[in-house]
Design a protein around this motif. Structure first.
Motif, PDB file in Angstrom:
ATOM      1  N   LEU A 152     -27.297  14.197 -26.000  1.00 34.60           N
ATOM      2  CA  LEU A 152     -25.952  13.856 -25.546  1.00 34.60           C
ATOM      3  C   LEU A 152     -25.852  12.360 -25.261  1.00 34.60           C
ATOM      4  CD1 LEU A 152     -25.261  16.706 -22.944  1.00 34.60           C
ATOM      5  CD2 LEU A 152     -24.597  16.648 -25.365  1.00 34.60           C
ATOM      6  N   LYS A 153     -24.648  11.850 -25.394  1.00 38.27           N
ATOM      7  CA  LYS A 153     -24.381  10.463 -25.033  1.00 38.27           C
ATOM      8  C   LYS A 153     -23.930  10.391 -23.573  1.00 38.27           C
ATOM      9  CE  LYS A 153     -22.883   9.138 -29.701  1.00 38.27           C
ATOM     10  NZ  LYS A 153     -21.728   8.683 -30.513  1.00 38.27           N
ATOM     11  N   CYS A 154     -24.228   9.275 -22.941  1.00 38.31           N
ATOM     12  CA  CYS A 154     -23.889   9.129 -21.527  1.00 38.31           C
ATOM     13  C   CYS A 154     -23.613   7.660 -21.195  1.00 38.31           C
ATOM     14  CB  CYS A 154     -25.040   9.667 -20.664  1.00 38.31           C
ATOM     15  SG  CYS A 154     -24.772   9.480 -18.898  1.00 38.31           S
ATOM     16  N   GLN A 155     -22.632   7.442 -20.328  1.00 36.78           N
ATOM     17  CA  GLN A 155     -22.351   6.102 -19.800  1.00 36.78           C
ATOM     18  C   GLN A 155     -22.226   6.170 -18.285  1.00 36.78           C
ATOM     19  OE1 GLN A 155     -18.888   4.946 -22.412  1.00 36.78           O
ATOM     20  NE2 GLN A 155     -19.813   2.924 -22.247  1.00 36.78           N
ATOM     21  N   LYS A 156     -22.657   5.100 -17.620  1.00 37.39           N
ATOM     22  CA  LYS A 156     -22.558   5.037 -16.174  1.00 37.39           C
ATOM     23  C   LYS A 156     -21.084   4.982 -15.768  1.00 37.39           C
ATOM     24  CE  LYS A 156     -27.064   4.637 -15.655  1.00 37.39           C
ATOM     25  NZ  LYS A 156     -27.883   5.724 -15.067  1.00 37.39           N
ATOM     26  N   ALA A 157     -20.714   5.789 -14.779  1.00 35.51           N
ATOM     27  CA  ALA A 157     -19.326   5.823 -14.311  1.00 35.51           C
ATOM     28  C   ALA A 157     -19.273   6.470 -12.930  1.00 35.51           C
ATOM     29  CB  ALA A 157     -18.437   6.588 -15.288  1.00 35.51           C
ATOM     30  N   SER A 158     -18.136   6.311 -12.267  1.00 35.87           N
ATOM     31  CA  SER A 158     -17.924   6.957 -10.977  1.00 35.87           C
ATOM     32  C   SER A 158     -16.451   7.290 -10.820  1.00 35.87           C
ATOM     33  CB  SER A 158     -18.379   6.048  -9.833  1.00 35.87           C
ATOM     34  OG  SER A 158     -17.647   4.833  -9.842  1.00 35.87           O
ATOM     35  N   VAL A 159     -16.161   8.248  -9.948  1.00 32.97           N
ATOM     36  CA  VAL A 159     -14.779   8.613  -9.669  1.00 32.97           C
ATOM     37  C   VAL A 159     -14.255   7.688  -8.566  1.00 32.97           C
ATOM     38  CG1 VAL A 159     -13.224  10.417  -8.835  1.00 32.97           C
ATOM     39  CG2 VAL A 159     -15.131  11.009 -10.342  1.00 32.97           C
ATOM     40  N   GLN A 160     -13.170   6.989  -8.875  1.00 35.22           N
ATOM     41  CA  GLN A 160     -12.606   6.029  -7.924  1.00 35.22           C
ATOM     42  C   GLN A 160     -11.095   6.189  -7.834  1.00 35.22           C
ATOM     43  OE1 GLN A 160     -13.747   1.983  -8.862  1.00 35.22           O
ATOM     44  NE2 GLN A 160     -15.805   2.593  -9.488  1.00 35.22           N
ATOM     45  N   ARG A 161     -10.568   5.785  -6.687  1.00 32.70           N
ATOM     46  CA  ARG A 161      -9.115   5.754  -6.553  1.00 32.70           C
ATOM     47  C   ARG A 161      -8.586   4.539  -7.305  1.00 32.70           C
ATOM     48  NH1 ARG A 161      -6.815   6.880  -1.000  1.00 32.70           N
ATOM     49  NH2 ARG A 161      -8.599   5.632  -0.397  1.00 32.70           N
ATOM     50  N   VAL A 162      -7.527   4.729  -8.092  1.00 25.18           N
ATOM     51  CA  VAL A 162      -6.908   3.624  -8.832  1.00 25.18           C
ATOM     52  C   VAL A 162      -5.394   3.686  -8.640  1.00 25.18           C
ATOM     53  CG1 VAL A 162      -8.732   3.523 -10.583  1.00 25.18           C
ATOM     54  CG2 VAL A 162      -6.735   4.975 -10.973  1.00 25.18           C
TER      55      VAL A 162
ATOM     56  N   MET B 258       0.833  -1.203   0.000  1.00 21.46           N
ATOM     57  CA  MET B 258       0.000   0.000   0.000  1.00 21.46           C
ATOM     58  C   MET B 258       0.869   1.255   0.000  1.00 21.46           C
ATOM     59  SD  MET B 258      -2.887   1.158   2.793  1.00 21.46           S
ATOM     60  CE  MET B 258      -1.725   1.940   3.924  1.00 21.46           C
ATOM     61  N   LYS B 259       1.971   1.213   0.739  1.00 22.28           N
ATOM     62  CA  LYS B 259       2.874   2.365   0.831  1.00 22.28           C
ATOM     63  C   LYS B 259       3.774   2.491  -0.396  1.00 22.28           C
ATOM     64  CE  LYS B 259       3.078   4.593   4.149  1.00 22.28           C
ATOM     65  NZ  LYS B 259       2.319   5.807   4.522  1.00 22.28           N
ATOM     66  N   MET B 260       3.827   1.457  -1.230  1.00 22.82           N
ATOM     67  CA  MET B 260       4.668   1.492  -2.422  1.00 22.82           C
ATOM     68  C   MET B 260       3.890   1.875  -3.683  1.00 22.82           C
ATOM     69  SD  MET B 260       7.710   0.860  -1.458  1.00 22.82           S
ATOM     70  CE  MET B 260       8.477   0.318   0.073  1.00 22.82           C
ATOM     71  N   ALA B 261       2.573   1.906  -3.590  1.00 22.30           N
ATOM     72  CA  ALA B 261       1.758   2.229  -4.764  1.00 22.30           C
ATOM     73  C   ALA B 261       1.529   3.730  -4.874  1.00 22.30           C
ATOM     74  CB  ALA B 261       0.422   1.499  -4.673  1.00 22.30           C
ATOM     75  N   ASN B 262       1.349   4.198  -6.100  1.00 25.31           N
ATOM     76  CA  ASN B 262       0.945   5.580  -6.366  1.00 25.31           C
ATOM     77  C   ASN B 262      -0.504   5.569  -6.842  1.00 25.31           C
ATOM     78  OD1 ASN B 262       3.545   6.878  -5.926  1.00 25.31           O
ATOM     79  ND2 ASN B 262       4.213   5.854  -7.787  1.00 25.31           N
ATOM     80  N   TYR B 263      -1.294   6.511  -6.356  1.00 25.72           N
ATOM     81  CA  TYR B 263      -2.731   6.503  -6.625  1.00 25.72           C
ATOM     82  C   TYR B 263      -3.187   7.823  -7.246  1.00 25.72           C
ATOM     83  CZ  TYR B 263      -2.284   2.996  -2.879  1.00 25.72           C
ATOM     84  OH  TYR B 263      -1.892   1.947  -2.097  1.00 25.72           O
ATOM     85  N   GLU B 264      -4.295   7.733  -7.977  1.00 24.67           N
ATOM     86  CA  GLU B 264      -5.003   8.914  -8.475  1.00 24.67           C
ATOM     87  C   GLU B 264      -6.489   8.603  -8.467  1.00 24.67           C
ATOM     88  OE1 GLU B 264      -3.838  10.223 -12.327  1.00 24.67           O
ATOM     89  OE2 GLU B 264      -1.733  10.584 -11.771  1.00 24.67           O
ATOM     90  N   TYR B 265      -7.291   9.665  -8.427  1.00 18.48           N
ATOM     91  CA  TYR B 265      -8.735   9.488  -8.582  1.00 18.48           C
ATOM     92  C   TYR B 265      -9.071   9.688 -10.052  1.00 18.48           C
ATOM     93  CZ  TYR B 265      -9.583   9.288  -3.591  1.00 18.48           C
ATOM     94  OH  TYR B 265      -9.596   8.889  -2.280  1.00 18.48           O
TER      95      TYR B 265
END
Length: 246
Positions: free
Chosen positions: A191-201, A133-140
């Motif tokens: 408009l076009k739309c797709q289901k999505a969410s902001v997540q940490r990856v 966990m401490k070695m990974a880099n994350y973004e939302y």
């Protein structure tokens, strides 16, 4: 006149103790558990960006440095995670710092405050999880839902991309990608739309080294931690591991 031998340093005294570990079967007691745990994490994380499979002998070196077969914690907390005053277990299990992405699914829910502090196999897995966990880099980032269907939305008066995204269970990033020409919205526009969410990856990984482990796992509490890891690892690589069932 006799020449006085200078007193041994703390590191030299530690070296004397660790040298006796080579060839002592007690110090190899967790080899199979470590190998199994490392394999679980490697399989789970192999698909993430830039992940390099973890070396199980490095974890064994950490166990030798953290505890050692002659200490009472060897049979309960060999990686010392969960000891009094250590924030690592809470950080990992809370899921607020990325632990939910690191833990293999089969261990989510099984690693608890009680089990990590009392069952050595669980303590080893929690220790490895905290290290990674401490070695990974994350973004939302915007992550598409399992529902990959593209929907059509009609713009209403007062609408904005952000407002539409929230109402439709999507994100503004996905809306912009699907509708690159939608700079200024007008009522009645399709408009076009797709289901999505902001997540940490997980976006990348730090290169795991003994120095980085000392900084991010030990927290710099032991100034000789990296030096001890290097020494223990050199002994482990020369020695024989326990035979583990395949």
């Amino acid at each position: 006149m006799a020449v006085q031998t200078p007193p041994k340093t703390g590191f030299e005294k530690w070296q004397e103790g660790i040298n006796k570990a080579v060839g002592d079967a007690k110090w190899n007691a967790w080899d199979c558990e470590i190998q199994m745990a490392v394999s679980e994490y490697n399989r789970h994380l192999l698909g993430t960006a830039g992940y390099v499979p973890l070396d199980w002998q490095l974890i064994k070196a950490m166990v030798w440095v953290e505890t050692g077969a002659n200490r009472p914690e060897w049979t309960s907390k060999p990686m010392q995670i969960g000891v009094s005053g250590d924030p690592g277990m809470t950080s990992l299990l809370s899921g607020n710092e990325g632990g939910d992405l690191i833990l293999p699914p089969i261990w989510k829910g099984r690693l608890t405050v009680s089990s990590v502090r009392s069952i050595p196999a669980y303590n080893i897995r929690a220790g490895i999880g905290y290290l990674l966990m401490k070695m990974a880099n994350y973004e939302y980032r915007s992550v598409l839902s399992t529902d990959t269907k593209v929907y059509e939305v009609i713009v209403k008066p007062g609408d904005s991309l952000d407002k539409i995204a929230k109402a439709q269970g999507s994100t503004i990033e996905v809306m912009k990608k699907l509708n690159p020409a939608a700079n200024a919205l007008r009522p009645g526009q399709h408009l076009k739309c797709q289901k999505a969410s902001v997540q940490r990856v997980i976006t990348s990984w730090r290169h795991i080294s003994t120095t980085l482990i000392a900084q991010r796992y030990n927290g710099g509490r032991d100034p000789n931690y990296a030096k001890k890891l290097d020494y223990a690892l050199s002994l482990i690589r020369k020695g024989k591991a326990a035979l583990c069932a395949q």
